[in-house]
Motif scaffolding. Structure first.
Motif, PDB file in Angstrom:
ATOM      1  N   ARG A 165       0.802  -1.212   0.000  1.00 31.17           N
ATOM      2  CA  ARG A 165       0.000   0.000   0.000  1.00 31.17           C
ATOM      3  C   ARG A 165       0.839   1.268   0.000  1.00 31.17           C
ATOM      4  NH1 ARG A 165      -2.947  -0.038   5.957  1.00 31.17           N
ATOM      5  NH2 ARG A 165      -1.076   0.149   7.245  1.00 31.17           N
ATOM      6  N   GLU A 166       2.027   1.230   0.601  1.00 30.82           N
ATOM      7  CA  GLU A 166       2.888   2.417   0.588  1.00 30.82           C
ATOM      8  C   GLU A 166       3.339   2.737  -0.832  1.00 30.82           C
ATOM      9  OE1 GLU A 166       6.118   2.166   3.315  1.00 30.82           O
ATOM     10  OE2 GLU A 166       4.852   1.828   5.060  1.00 30.82           O
ATOM     11  N   LYS A 167       3.747   1.703  -1.556  1.00 32.04           N
ATOM     12  CA  LYS A 167       4.162   1.896  -2.947  1.00 32.04           C
ATOM     13  C   LYS A 167       2.970   2.304  -3.799  1.00 32.04           C
ATOM     14  CE  LYS A 167       6.606  -0.447  -6.722  1.00 32.04           C
ATOM     15  NZ  LYS A 167       7.264  -1.725  -7.143  1.00 32.04           N
ATOM     16  N   PHE A 172       0.335   8.795  -6.197  1.00 27.86           N
ATOM     17  CA  PHE A 172      -0.896   9.574  -6.073  1.00 27.86           C
ATOM     18  C   PHE A 172      -0.701  10.762  -5.133  1.00 27.86           C
ATOM     19  CE2 PHE A 172      -2.250   5.615  -7.818  1.00 27.86           C
ATOM     20  CZ  PHE A 172      -3.256   5.980  -8.698  1.00 27.86           C
ATOM     21  N   VAL A 173       0.089  10.558  -4.101  1.00 28.58           N
ATOM     22  CA  VAL A 173       0.417  11.666  -3.206  1.00 28.58           C
ATOM     23  C   VAL A 173       1.212  12.729  -3.955  1.00 28.58           C
ATOM     24  CG1 VAL A 173       1.682  12.343  -1.134  1.00 28.58           C
ATOM     25  CG2 VAL A 173       0.328  10.232  -1.135  1.00 28.58           C
ATOM     26  N   GLU A 174       2.174  12.278  -4.749  1.00 31.20           N
ATOM     27  CA  GLU A 174       3.002  13.222  -5.522  1.00 31.20           C
ATOM     28  C   GLU A 174       2.138  14.011  -6.494  1.00 31.20           C
ATOM     29  OE1 GLU A 174       7.111  13.236  -8.212  1.00 31.20           O
ATOM     30  OE2 GLU A 174       6.034  11.352  -7.866  1.00 31.20           O
ATOM     31  N   ALA A 175       1.248  13.323  -7.195  1.00 31.10           N
ATOM     32  CA  ALA A 175       0.378  14.006  -8.149  1.00 31.10           C
ATOM     33  C   ALA A 175      -0.584  14.944  -7.438  1.00 31.10           C
ATOM     34  CB  ALA A 175      -0.397  12.976  -8.972  1.00 31.10           C
ATOM     35  N   ALA A 176      -1.086  14.519  -6.284  1.00 32.33           N
ATOM     36  CA  ALA A 176      -2.018  15.349  -5.517  1.00 32.33           C
ATOM     37  C   ALA A 176      -1.349  16.619  -5.013  1.00 32.33           C
ATOM     38  CB  ALA A 176      -2.579  14.544  -4.352  1.00 32.33           C
ATOM     39  N   LYS A 177      -0.100  16.501  -4.605  1.00 28.92           N
ATOM     40  CA  LYS A 177       0.637  17.687  -4.152  1.00 28.92           C
ATOM     41  C   LYS A 177       0.818  18.680  -5.294  1.00 28.92           C
ATOM     42  CE  LYS A 177       3.216  15.556  -0.335  1.00 28.92           C
ATOM     43  NZ  LYS A 177       4.545  15.099   0.146  1.00 28.92           N
ATOM     44  N   HIS A 203      -3.546   9.870   3.390  1.00 28.63           N
ATOM     45  CA  HIS A 203      -2.358  10.422   2.726  1.00 28.63           C
ATOM     46  C   HIS A 203      -2.671  11.621   1.843  1.00 28.63           C
ATOM     47  CE1 HIS A 203      -0.699   6.625   4.117  1.00 28.63           C
ATOM     48  NE2 HIS A 203       0.496   7.134   3.891  1.00 28.63           N
ATOM     49  N   ILE A 204      -3.956  11.755   1.446  1.00 28.85           N
ATOM     50  CA  ILE A 204      -4.361  12.920   0.645  1.00 28.85           C
ATOM     51  C   ILE A 204      -5.632  13.490   1.272  1.00 28.85           C
ATOM     52  CG2 ILE A 204      -4.747  13.800  -1.693  1.00 28.85           C
ATOM     53  CD1 ILE A 204      -3.724  11.163  -2.795  1.00 28.85           C
ATOM     54  N   GLN A 235     -14.781   6.418   6.425  1.00 29.89           N
ATOM     55  CA  GLN A 235     -13.417   6.309   5.885  1.00 29.89           C
ATOM     56  C   GLN A 235     -12.844   7.681   5.517  1.00 29.89           C
ATOM     57  OE1 GLN A 235     -12.505   3.022   6.108  1.00 29.89           O
ATOM     58  NE2 GLN A 235     -14.655   2.871   6.756  1.00 29.89           N
ATOM     59  N   LEU A 236     -13.703   8.674   5.449  1.00 32.09           N
ATOM     60  CA  LEU A 236     -13.290  10.006   5.002  1.00 32.09           C
ATOM     61  C   LEU A 236     -13.163  11.005   6.147  1.00 32.09           C
ATOM     62  CD1 LEU A 236     -15.599  10.188   1.858  1.00 32.09           C
ATOM     63  CD2 LEU A 236     -13.136   9.694   1.893  1.00 32.09           C
TER      64      LEU A 236
END
Length: 237
Positions: A165-167, A172-177, A203-204, A235-236
């Motif tokens: 899950r980390e990978k 997606f975190v990078e793109a979201a940032k 994470h986002i 979950q949100l």
């Protein structure tokens, strides 16, 4: 707070399998809102194999939260959206024969086309979101198209999640940032479920909206629709 938009396409699929109006797409949409959903999503396709254009017109005066229409911006789709005037339109690059959305836009290659479509919807006061993958160039060019938001295509995340899950979440975190840096609103959708949604949101946390259909409707067969929507909203948090 991240909003939950329920995609009701699978309700229409079940109705169409038998004919008639059971289950009632409009009633289910209203029930989803009554149970806590902050939006309703539909994805009408040219062959109307699930949501029909007539459903979209019928839903418009009934949806009290945010109405999101997603699809490929063909001439007929553009006419439908401009006529209905939902709060949001999500542009996806699906060919007519696609079973479900399976890729984000190449916004570099399609920049001129997308810019024209975005401008058209903006003339009608409709917020636009473009379906993209985690390629940062596609994110940058989405902004150049003039879109208000992007929606992250999360199937790759969902597929990799059980193994690592980390990978899975890292790109997606990078793109979201980057989306945040570019001033773009951020949605996410495709194959999100009770298993993987909370981890993505942790994470986002600045996600504006998640659009969930297949897994949510499948879970409702066992948990009931009201309980399922409540479980997804948890979950949100």
């Amino acid at each position: 707070m991240t909003k939950l938009s329920v995609n009701i396409n699978k309700i229409a699929t079940l109705r169409n399998a038998r004919g008639g109006n059971v289950p009632d797409v409009c009633k289910v949409a209203q029930d989803c809102e009554r149970f806590g959903a902050e939006g309703i999503t539909v994805h009408p396709r040219p062959d109307e194999r699930h949501i029909r254009y007539a459903d979209v017109y019928a839903l418009r005066p009934l949806v009290a939260t945010e109405f999101n229409i997603e699809g490929y911006p063909s001439e007929s789709f553009i006419d439908l959206v401009c006529s209905v005037k939902p709060e949001q339109v999500t542009l996806v690059p699906d060919p007519p024969e696609a079973i479900t959305s399976n890729a984000g836009w190449d916004t570099v290659k399609n920049k001129d086309f997308l810019k024209q479509v975005v401008n058209k919807f903006h003339e009608y006061g409709i917020r636009v979101s473009i379906f993209v993958d985690t390629d940062l160039k596609n994110m940058e060019h989405a902004r150049l198209c003039g879109t208000d938001r992007v929606e992250l295509y999360t199937e790759p995340y969902a597929t990799m999640y059980p193994a690592d899950r980390e990978k899975a979440v890292a790109p997606f975190v990078e793109a979201a940032k980057l989306a945040k840096e570019l001033g773009l609103g951020l949605n996410a959708g495709h194959d999100l479920s009770l298993e993987n949604l909370a981890y993505l949101h942790t994470h986002i946390p600045w996600l504006d909206e998640v659009s969930i259909g297949h897994a949510l409707i499948a879970d409702a067969l066992y948990l009931g629709l009201e309980n399922t929507i409540k479980q997804y909203k948890k979950q949100l948090i």
